[in-house]
Design an enzyme around this catalytic site. Structure first.
Site, PDB file in Angstrom:
ATOM      1  N   CYS A  23     -41.313 -31.723  66.457  1.00 53.47           N
ATOM      2  CA  CYS A  23     -42.233 -30.355  65.480  1.00 53.47           C
ATOM      3  C   CYS A  23     -43.779 -29.856  64.952  1.00 53.47           C
ATOM      4  CB  CYS A  23     -40.561 -30.487  64.334  1.00 53.47           C
ATOM      5  SG  CYS A  23     -39.569 -30.703  65.319  1.00 53.47           S
ATOM      6  N   ARG A  33     -37.386 -25.035  57.672  1.00 48.20           N
ATOM      7  CA  ARG A  33     -35.785 -25.600  57.964  1.00 48.20           C
ATOM      8  C   ARG A  33     -35.225 -26.971  57.261  1.00 48.20           C
ATOM      9  NH1 ARG A  33     -40.559 -28.163  60.077  1.00 48.20           N
ATOM     10  NH2 ARG A  33     -40.395 -30.671  60.495  1.00 48.20           N
ATOM     11  N   ASP A  93     -35.431 -42.293  54.671  1.00 48.36           N
ATOM     12  CA  ASP A  93     -36.036 -41.707  55.057  1.00 48.36           C
ATOM     13  C   ASP A  93     -38.085 -41.608  53.843  1.00 48.36           C
ATOM     14  OD1 ASP A  93     -38.369 -38.847  54.674  1.00 48.36           O
ATOM     15  OD2 ASP A  93     -36.290 -37.952  55.627  1.00 48.36           O
ATOM     16  N   ARG A 105      -8.504 -27.599  51.231  1.00 44.50           N
ATOM     17  CA  ARG A 105      -8.755 -26.430  53.555  1.00 44.50           C
ATOM     18  C   ARG A 105      -8.782 -27.346  54.815  1.00 44.50           C
ATOM     19  NH1 ARG A 105      -6.882 -23.656  50.065  1.00 44.50           N
ATOM     20  NH2 ARG A 105      -7.298 -21.350  49.245  1.00 44.50           N
ATOM     21  N   LEU A 158     -35.423 -46.218  58.333  1.00 47.07           N
ATOM     22  CA  LEU A 158     -34.057 -47.308  59.101  1.00 47.07           C
ATOM     23  C   LEU A 158     -35.212 -49.104  60.177  1.00 47.07           C
ATOM     24  CD1 LEU A 158     -31.416 -48.674  58.318  1.00 47.07           C
ATOM     25  CD2 LEU A 158     -30.359 -46.826  59.574  1.00 47.07           C
TER      26      LEU A 158
END
Length: 318
Positions: free
Chosen positions: A177, A65, A54, A6, A102
């Protein structure tokens, strides 16, 4: 029928573009909310090599989330779980998990070898540090940030101005957050925009997302943006951002957090603020002072003040 049929039907992609994606090497810093949205889109599109950094583990309070994870993943390193999930999504995509930030001695080499770096770490200190590395190596850099129901995403470096050219100074206030809260759909939308920008860079589509900023306010239902192709680089950069591995034994490391805020200092080398506060520090000794705090904002301000007084200052990425 090809898994990529696609998207290969698009004339700007085709078989040649798909081959470019398969050969691409991308570094992603962060496997949280932004990463949970963008990583499956990159892997699904056929990006050949993703190195994922991470240092955190899966936590239940983030699952609203961070939809890449499940309850059975709680406590496991996010980078490893994400790599396993993405491998099941598309075995054509090679995922190299790194359970570390990182920001290390090898970061400069890793960035220099990548076709693209994506900042999904939700740490403004990491954003500045990665932008500096990408600017030095001419590596395209896609960065996003979100709190509440609003955020932004932009394409930097790789021939476009750096993050510091657009944001030469940190904002007057800064939150996270964890402290301010965030809605999952806002994070997912910005993560998807990061993925779209990343694929456009890798495919060489025009107009380039490098030099483009998009802003998103889902509280007021406003979407905006602007180009910053001609933004000048600051004449003098702000404080350098250092990883723990980049500290020198001669550095004076000052943790600006109180003992209630952070019972354990940022590093064994760190000291609390001197009795007389920042006024006790000066630039006469030539010793580098490295500041640490929760978000980076207090450390940035303290480093700027010390630099203005003639001292040598940097910020520790915590």
């Amino acid at each position: 029928m090809s898994r990529y049929d696609r998207q290969m039907r698009l004339p700007e992609i085709g078989s040649e573009g798909q081959a470019r994606l398969a050969q691409s090497q991308v570094l992603v810093a962060g496997a949280g909310g932004l990463g949970a949205a963008l990583l499956p889109l990159l892997a699904g599109a056929g990006v050949g090599h993703i190195t994922l950094y991470d240092p955190d583990t899966v936590a239940e309070s983030n699952l609203h989330r961070q939809t890449l994870y499940r309850m059975s993943d709680l406590g496991r390193p996010k980078a490893e779980v994400a790599a396993e999930t993405l491998a099941r999504l598309n075995p054509d995509c090679h995922i190299a998990p790194r359970a570390e930030p990182l920001l290390s001695d090898s970061a400069a080499d890793a960035v220099g070898e990548a076709d693209l770096v994506i900042d999904a770490a939700d740490r403004v200190t990491a954003t500045y540090a990665l932008s500096d590395l990408c600017h030095a190596t001419n590596t395209p850099f896609i960065s996003a940030a979100v709190t509440g129901r609003a955020g932004h995403v932009g394409g930097f470096c790789g021939g476009a101005p750096s993050y510091r050219a657009v944001f030469p100074d940190m904002p007057p206030t800064l939150t996270s957050c964890d402290a301010a809260g965030v809605m999952g759909p806002a994070v997912a939308t910005l993560g998807a925009l990061q993925a779209q920008m990343a694929l456009s860079v890798l495919l060489g589509l025009a107009p380039s997302p490098l030099g483009q900023m998009l802003t998103l306010d889902l509280a007021g239902w406003r979407i905006g943006g602007f180009r910053f192709d001609e933004a000048p680089e600051p004449e003098t950069n702000g404080p350098a951002i250092l990883a723990v591995s980049q500290l020198s034994p001669t550095d004076l490391v000052i943790d600006l957090r109180s003992r209630d805020e952070a019972p354990v200092p940022a590093t064994p080398q760190a000291q609390r603020l001197p009795e007389g506060g920042l006024s006790e520090l000066n630039g006469e000794t030539g010793q580098r002072v490295v500041f640490a705090c929760a978000t980076g904002l207090r450390a940035w301000r303290a480093a700027q003040d010390l630099r203005a007084a003639g001292g040598i200052a940097a910020i520790l990425a915590t």
